[in-house]
Design an enzyme around this catalytic site. Sequence first.
Site, short mmCIF file in Angstrom:
data_model
loop_
_atom_site.label_atom_id
_atom_site.label_comp_id
_atom_site.label_asym_id
_atom_site.label_seq_id
_atom_site.Cartn_x
_atom_site.Cartn_y
_atom_site.Cartn_z
N ARG A 46 0.82 -1.21 0.00
CA ARG A 46 0.00 0.00 0.00
C ARG A 46 0.85 1.26 0.00
O ARG A 46 0.44 2.29 -0.48
CB ARG A 46 -0.88 0.00 1.25
N LYS A 143 1.01 -19.16 4.65
CA LYS A 143 0.17 -19.55 5.77
C LYS A 143 -0.08 -18.35 6.69
O LYS A 143 0.70 -17.40 6.62
CB LYS A 143 0.80 -20.72 6.53
N HIS A 173 6.45 -24.08 4.39
CA HIS A 173 7.89 -24.04 4.12
C HIS A 173 8.62 -25.28 4.64
O HIS A 173 9.73 -25.56 4.22
CB HIS A 173 8.52 -22.73 4.63
N LYS A 177 12.20 -27.93 3.16
CA LYS A 177 13.44 -28.22 3.90
C LYS A 177 14.12 -29.45 3.30
O LYS A 177 13.46 -30.42 2.95
CB LYS A 177 13.13 -28.45 5.39
N GLU A 211 11.37 -25.51 19.57
CA GLU A 211 11.94 -24.20 19.29
C GLU A 211 12.37 -23.55 20.60
O GLU A 211 11.71 -23.71 21.63
CB GLU A 211 10.90 -23.30 18.62
N ASP A 230 -0.65 -23.18 14.67
CA ASP A 230 0.55 -22.58 14.10
C ASP A 230 1.51 -23.63 13.55
O ASP A 230 2.20 -23.39 12.56
CB ASP A 230 1.26 -21.74 15.20
N HIS A 235 2.81 -27.86 9.63
CA HIS A 235 4.16 -28.40 9.50
C HIS A 235 4.28 -29.85 10.01
O HIS A 235 4.81 -30.72 9.33
CB HIS A 235 5.16 -27.53 10.26
N LYS A 325 7.31 -23.69 21.98
CA LYS A 325 8.21 -22.53 22.03
C LYS A 325 8.94 -22.52 23.36
O LYS A 325 8.46 -23.10 24.35
CB LYS A 325 7.39 -21.23 21.95
C1 BG6 Z 1 6.22 -20.76 11.23
C2 BG6 Z 1 5.51 -20.53 12.53
O1 BG6 Z 1 5.34 -21.26 10.26
O2 BG6 Z 1 7.27 -21.68 11.42
C3 BG6 Z 1 6.47 -20.04 13.59
O3 BG6 Z 1 4.47 -19.57 12.35
C4 BG6 Z 1 7.66 -20.97 13.70
O4 BG6 Z 1 5.82 -19.93 14.86
C5 BG6 Z 1 8.26 -21.24 12.33
O5 BG6 Z 1 8.61 -20.35 14.55
C6 BG6 Z 1 9.33 -22.33 12.43
O6 BG6 Z 1 10.02 -22.44 11.24
P1 BG6 Z 1 11.51 -22.94 11.18
O7 BG6 Z 1 11.82 -23.06 9.72
O8 BG6 Z 1 12.34 -21.91 11.90
O9 BG6 Z 1 11.53 -24.26 11.89
#
Ligand code: BG6
Length: 480
Positions: A46, A143, A173, A177, A211, A230, A235, A325
Amino acid sequence: IPVQSFDLVLFGATGDLARRKILPSLFHRFQIGQFSDDCRIIGTSRSEMDRHGFQEMVADAIRTYGQPGETSDDEIAAFVDLLHYTAVNARGDNGWQALGDLLRDDAIRAFYLSVGPSLFPDIAGRLRSTGIATPDSRIVLEKPFGHDLASAQALNAALRANFEEHQIYRIDHYLGKETVQNLMALRFANSLFEPLWNSSHIDHVQITVAESIDVKGRGEYYDKSGAMRDMVQNHLMQLLCLTAMEPPARFTPNAVRDEKVKVIEALNPVAPDQIARGQYRGPEGDSYREHAGNPASTTESFIAMKVEVANWRWAGTPFYLRTGKCLRARESEIAVFFRDPPHNIFAEDTGTGGIKGNVLVIRLQPDEGITLRTTIKDPGPGGMRLTGANLDMTFADSLPEAGRPQDAYERLIMDVIRGNQTLFMRGDEVEAAWAWADPIIAGWTDHSNDTPQPYDPGSSGPEDALLLMHRDNRRWRGIG
Ligand code: BG6
């Protein structure tokens, strides 16, 4: 191999994801020579900005977020030469004409929507009604793809009203990997594992995406999602699918995705007592609720669950999923625990120390690689003593000439240009995953007293997660 000439239009080009991931990834693909000379990247958002301002912003993003040690000023200058910018109002008329005028007729058009999902329908509709999207164009969506089945269905309907499924690239994503793809190579390019890949030989599977980061700075989004929406619905589900799916007849996008959908459809509902939810609770200022800006939040920052794939191959072999997390370490892996030999001549009372069990560990991060734990004779002088030893393949050590593995985004964006949908989620796949997740989420949201169990930052999660395993006489692998 250079890809065909393209015009990539990046919506949300000034946003966080664009600067951290998408633009640096494009730069690295450019750097290794994958772009033909006339490829162009057209940033939109924008904000009014001139081309030079956008080029500066991108150069800065590459210096900050690009692969360390792999960027030279000359290369950055050459890359930003491909950049253009035009402001577009996703919900109004402004900017669309100018965007259309910028695009070439003879290049592949890819529209990357790095924006919130509430804008997907508007942008998809405008791209179509203005004629900017051609029948060969691709549209790429980030996402979260919905927050439940109904919203995912609505998004799919809005997209399909304007694009064909073969034009739609839904990014997860994790599928980009390196090790995730290696799972398919490991299973289907070797004859060693697949005969054993079933409940007769595999006791259980643990999928962990741990994480160490907290949710500071993105609490507002996260508090509405939690670990289930999430991470698990997308994933971890993808990791589960690739581990559990039947061999596809061909390595084609639809053959692979058909098999993944079958896995999701075979999942049993997960009972509340097979789930452990946690929320990190640190010293003042360092608790989830403070980071989320919601003192009464019941959103989980950790979840572990036992999942059953109810089909012939997997009946009796549970899959334990775990993600959270603020855990001890950033560590993601798929660990396949094989059953003990059917007849054990090395029982504990033989003085050998007993067999240690075979575990195949596919490490996603850090140190991508594959390890197979075996039992061998301890080489020391103590007679027939058994010990565990790893057959270890860390890709960076075993295949140093392969160089730096591509970032997931690098691979996925190039696949969009090549028109290869194998590593993208098909609409029915996303919907099937939500259809499985929705009742699980409803199981705790319907009970307002179902608050997650606190756990210490830097730990491996709440007590309940350990109990989930202990009840089955099993143990999680350690984190960190
Ligand atoms: C994202 C989540 O899709 O993937 C995040 O929204 C997460 O919360 C992230 O931290 C993790 O991705 P990666 O590649 O760092 O494992």
